[in-house]
Scaffold this motif. Sequence first.
Motif, mmCIF file in Angstrom:
data_model
loop_
_atom_site.group_PDB
_atom_site.id
_atom_site.type_symbol
_atom_site.label_atom_id
_atom_site.label_comp_id
_atom_site.label_asym_id
_atom_site.label_seq_id
_atom_site.Cartn_x
_atom_site.Cartn_y
_atom_site.Cartn_z
ATOM 1 N N VAL A 353 0.831 -1.215 0.000
ATOM 2 C CA VAL A 353 0.000 0.000 0.000
ATOM 3 C C VAL A 353 0.864 1.263 0.000
ATOM 4 C CG1 VAL A 353 -2.003 -1.106 1.077
ATOM 5 C CG2 VAL A 353 -0.296 -0.007 2.526
ATOM 6 N N THR A 354 2.178 1.074 -0.015
ATOM 7 C CA THR A 354 3.242 2.099 -0.060
ATOM 8 C C THR A 354 3.361 2.889 1.254
ATOM 9 O OG1 THR A 354 1.981 3.912 -1.041
ATOM 10 C CG2 THR A 354 3.020 2.378 -2.573
ATOM 11 N N GLY A 355 4.536 3.448 1.404
ATOM 12 C CA GLY A 355 4.928 4.055 2.680
ATOM 13 C C GLY A 355 4.096 5.244 3.115
ATOM 14 N N ASP A 356 3.406 5.904 2.148
ATOM 15 C CA ASP A 356 2.637 7.091 2.553
ATOM 16 C C ASP A 356 1.194 6.755 2.951
ATOM 17 O OD1 ASP A 356 1.755 6.390 0.060
ATOM 18 O OD2 ASP A 356 1.562 8.463 -0.677
ATOM 19 N N ALA A 357 0.876 5.476 2.999
ATOM 20 C CA ALA A 357 -0.507 5.087 3.358
ATOM 21 C C ALA A 357 -0.829 5.552 4.773
ATOM 22 C CB ALA A 357 -0.660 3.573 3.280
ATOM 23 N N ARG A 358 -2.092 5.945 4.967
ATOM 24 C CA ARG A 358 -2.540 6.305 6.307
ATOM 25 C C ARG A 358 -3.638 5.321 6.727
ATOM 26 N NH1 ARG A 358 -1.893 12.440 7.837
ATOM 27 N NH2 ARG A 358 -2.273 11.327 9.768
ATOM 28 N N PHE A 359 -4.272 5.616 7.833
ATOM 29 C CA PHE A 359 -5.252 4.687 8.422
ATOM 30 C C PHE A 359 -6.213 4.135 7.358
ATOM 31 C CE2 PHE A 359 -9.371 3.704 10.107
ATOM 32 C CZ PHE A 359 -9.128 3.028 11.289
ATOM 33 N N ALA A 377 -6.826 -16.186 5.215
ATOM 34 C CA ALA A 377 -6.186 -15.547 6.391
ATOM 35 C C ALA A 377 -5.455 -14.302 5.911
ATOM 36 C CB ALA A 377 -5.192 -16.507 7.029
ATOM 37 N N LEU A 378 -5.251 -13.364 6.840
ATOM 38 C CA LEU A 378 -4.619 -12.104 6.446
ATOM 39 C C LEU A 378 -3.439 -11.796 7.369
ATOM 40 C CD1 LEU A 378 -5.020 -9.608 4.523
ATOM 41 C CD2 LEU A 378 -6.320 -8.556 6.390
ATOM 42 N N ILE A 379 -2.303 -11.430 6.754
ATOM 43 C CA ILE A 379 -1.180 -10.910 7.549
ATOM 44 C C ILE A 379 -1.028 -9.437 7.204
ATOM 45 C CG2 ILE A 379 1.287 -11.047 8.053
ATOM 46 C CD1 ILE A 379 1.210 -14.007 7.229
ATOM 47 N N MET A 380 -1.121 -8.589 8.218
ATOM 48 C CA MET A 380 -0.960 -7.149 8.006
ATOM 49 C C MET A 380 0.383 -6.756 8.592
ATOM 50 S SD MET A 380 -4.745 -5.627 8.334
ATOM 51 C CE MET A 380 -4.320 -4.224 7.384
ATOM 52 N N THR A 381 1.267 -6.273 7.724
ATOM 53 C CA THR A 381 2.608 -5.950 8.213
ATOM 54 C C THR A 381 2.893 -4.459 8.117
ATOM 55 O OG1 THR A 381 4.942 -6.508 8.050
ATOM 56 C CG2 THR A 381 3.746 -6.500 5.999
ATOM 57 N N CYS A 382 3.712 -3.998 9.027
ATOM 58 C CA CYS A 382 4.135 -2.595 9.035
ATOM 59 C C CYS A 382 5.634 -2.556 9.268
ATOM 60 C CB CYS A 382 3.407 -1.861 10.157
ATOM 61 S SG CYS A 382 4.147 -0.269 10.546
ATOM 62 N N VAL A 383 6.336 -1.883 8.355
ATOM 63 C CA VAL A 383 7.755 -1.625 8.638
ATOM 64 C C VAL A 383 7.856 -0.195 9.128
ATOM 65 C CG1 VAL A 383 9.330 -3.174 7.443
ATOM 66 C CG2 VAL A 383 7.941 -1.645 6.127
ATOM 67 N N HIS A 384 8.671 -0.053 10.146
ATOM 68 C CA HIS A 384 8.698 1.231 10.837
ATOM 69 C C HIS A 384 9.567 2.216 10.058
ATOM 70 C CE1 HIS A 384 7.705 3.592 14.232
ATOM 71 N NE2 HIS A 384 8.945 3.775 14.619
ATOM 72 N N ALA A 385 9.157 2.559 8.836
ATOM 73 C CA ALA A 385 9.936 3.472 7.996
ATOM 74 C C ALA A 385 9.571 4.916 8.345
ATOM 75 C CB ALA A 385 9.628 3.178 6.538
ATOM 76 N N GLY A 386 10.403 5.849 7.837
ATOM 77 C CA GLY A 386 10.295 7.266 8.181
ATOM 78 C C GLY A 386 8.895 7.847 8.176
ATOM 79 N N ILE A 387 8.179 7.735 7.050
ATOM 80 C CA ILE A 387 6.881 8.400 6.992
ATOM 81 C C ILE A 387 5.716 7.477 7.376
ATOM 82 C CG2 ILE A 387 7.448 10.223 5.323
ATOM 83 C CD1 ILE A 387 6.341 8.324 3.144
ATOM 84 N N ALA A 388 6.054 6.250 7.759
ATOM 85 C CA ALA A 388 4.979 5.306 8.102
ATOM 86 C C ALA A 388 4.232 5.778 9.344
ATOM 87 C CB ALA A 388 5.570 3.924 8.345
ATOM 88 N N ARG A 389 2.997 5.354 9.445
ATOM 89 C CA ARG A 389 2.135 5.767 10.571
ATOM 90 C C ARG A 389 1.773 4.536 11.400
ATOM 91 N NH1 ARG A 389 1.370 11.480 9.781
ATOM 92 N NH2 ARG A 389 1.798 11.762 7.589
ATOM 93 N N PRO A 390 2.732 3.970 12.132
ATOM 94 C CA PRO A 390 2.451 2.706 12.832
ATOM 95 C C PRO A 390 1.264 2.786 13.769
ATOM 96 C CG PRO A 390 4.737 3.394 13.167
ATOM 97 C CD PRO A 390 4.082 4.473 12.383
ATOM 98 N N LYS A 391 1.068 3.917 14.414
ATOM 99 C CA LYS A 391 -0.061 4.016 15.351
ATOM 100 C C LYS A 391 -1.380 3.915 14.609
ATOM 101 C CE LYS A 391 0.827 5.929 19.702
ATOM 102 N NZ LYS A 391 0.988 6.971 20.635
ATOM 103 N N GLU A 392 -1.432 4.575 13.423
ATOM 104 C CA GLU A 392 -2.670 4.520 12.634
ATOM 105 C C GLU A 392 -2.900 3.089 12.135
ATOM 106 O OE1 GLU A 392 -3.108 7.599 9.695
ATOM 107 O OE2 GLU A 392 -2.099 9.064 10.968
ATOM 108 N N TYR A 393 -1.809 2.415 11.776
ATOM 109 C CA TYR A 393 -1.961 1.029 11.294
ATOM 110 C C TYR A 393 -2.454 0.116 12.417
ATOM 111 C CZ TYR A 393 0.960 2.640 7.368
ATOM 112 O OH TYR A 393 1.477 3.309 6.305
ATOM 113 N N VAL A 394 -1.949 0.354 13.613
ATOM 114 C CA VAL A 394 -2.425 -0.434 14.764
ATOM 115 C C VAL A 394 -3.933 -0.255 14.902
ATOM 116 C CG1 VAL A 394 -2.448 -0.473 17.291
ATOM 117 C CG2 VAL A 394 -0.283 -0.603 16.086
ATOM 118 N N GLY A 395 -4.380 1.002 14.802
ATOM 119 C CA GLY A 395 -5.816 1.283 14.903
ATOM 120 C C GLY A 395 -6.587 0.573 13.803
ATOM 121 N N ALA A 396 -5.995 0.537 12.604
ATOM 122 C CA ALA A 396 -6.678 -0.119 11.474
ATOM 123 C C ALA A 396 -6.805 -1.626 11.713
ATOM 124 C CB ALA A 396 -5.900 0.145 10.186
ATOM 125 N N VAL A 397 -5.745 -2.238 12.241
ATOM 126 C CA VAL A 397 -5.789 -3.690 12.497
ATOM 127 C C VAL A 397 -6.843 -3.991 13.565
ATOM 128 C CG1 VAL A 397 -4.488 -5.678 13.367
ATOM 129 C CG2 VAL A 397 -3.388 -4.078 11.796
#
Length: 468
Positions: A353-359, A377-397
């Motif tokens: 979904v590329t690094g600039d994806a948000r929630f 089954a689904l695996i949702m992965t997040c790499v903690h790159a510069g512009i990534a929004r890990p908190k928003e991804y957590v909320g999405a999961v």
Amino acid sequence: MGVVEDLRPIFSPKSIAVIGASRSPMKIGYEILQNILVQGYTGKVIPINPETPTIMGLKTQPSVLAVKEDLDLAIIAVPAEFVPKVMSECARKKVKGVIVISSGFAETGERGKQLEEEILQIARRGGIRLIGPNTLGYKDPIDSLDAAFVFGMPRPGEIALISQSGALCIGMIYYANGEHIGLSRVISVGNKADIDDADLIDYLSADPATKVIAMYIEGIKDGRKFLDAARRCHKPIVAIKAGRTPAGSAAASTHTGSLSGSDAVYDSAFKQVHIQRAYDVIELFDYARALAYQPCAPGNRVGIISNGGGAGIMIADWCESIGLKVPNLTKKTVDGLRPHLPSITSPRNPLDVTGDARFHRYHATGSIVLSDPNIDALIMTCVHAGIARPKEYVGAVIKLVEEKKNLKKPIVACWVGGPEIDEVVQELRVKNIPVYSSAMRAAKAVKCLYDEGGRQDMVAGKKHKEPA
Ligand code: ACO
């Protein structure tokens, strides 16, 4: 009597005697009594010590024979050579169950084996069920009973832990606490002279607080009994079988007096009864957590959402190399994904979904892929790159897991980064959403959820769906 009734006085005792309760805070008998009291045990607890009138403000008795009340459980922490005598007293007193903490039995050689046989025979003749010898005891965070030495309680939860190693058992409790993994009952079985893994599988299978049974095993004496219990168990079992190599096997014989046996035999026996085999503590809890909190995968086809190409590719590799598939998405899914993606991205599996994806992009694409009939089954992965929004991804999961419960397809998260993501993923852990720090761990957890379908089919007498 069935095993559940047999073991109830041990695990839900109305009264406990601590034989060898000590005045010295440095001794194990002191610590056991203290742990029982610290957890606020509400039944009757009686310290047994002939040398002193009180310990920790409680009146002592010189022997169980001097106790007026009936005794459900006696915890024995006196040197091995005195155990036959106090066991005989327990038999005369008609104590229902004992835990023998003391070491110095089968794990020490021929004399110790004879001593173990002697206490087993006393238990049999007296109708007493026996845990140990050479055990830590047990810890029950659901009913707040700490019947073990070594301070510290597990976080309450739904995974039962049976361990043949006492020290490792404590390590596993602390590991689980750190990962926010809750445990229902933790039982150290020691030399398993009487109560063995099979008895505990039967007991925990009927335990309403337990969803999954996790085990650390060094050796099994009665293979047939163990397999029968595993086959009729209502719950998934995950097990480490240690002593796989000549060096490990030799160490197991002096640790708990175990005969490790052929590893190939264990491996095929576990497969027969759908016990999921783990090879270390991290793997044991990876599987147990997935099994406790996600549905089994109805098939072996995995969808992958990532915010970076590399992470998705590695997960795809791991999936395909362990018997899972990463299939193409249907045309409907591909068309549904397009409006959510930048033009540079192709709607495919694994989906970057590329690094600039948000929630919204992370959530919407996950939702569409999970609903694809080609995906189990689904695996949702997040790499903690510069512009990534890990908190928003957590909320999405979290949102996705809540919204898609009815689909009965598992979702696991894979978060790659350093210590700074620990705080972010804590929210997933608290919600019991399995989160793993590597592609390998996430893929293996999904494989375990797929294999769990095989166990459920075995229990229901159904043929398991062939892998895609
Ligand atoms: N009845 C009641 N109390 C007694 C009796 C008796 N027959 N005999 C002695 N006592 C009292 C003692 O007076 C003493 O109390 P005090 O300290 O107030 O005087 C207390 O019981 C303990 O007896 P000690 O002789 O001091 O024994 P000690 O505490 O040194 O050792 C123990 C006993 C802990 C059981 C030891 O022999 C042992 O086995 N240690 C290893 C335990 C272990 O590691 N277990 C397995 C862990 S799990 C695993 O790794 C597989």
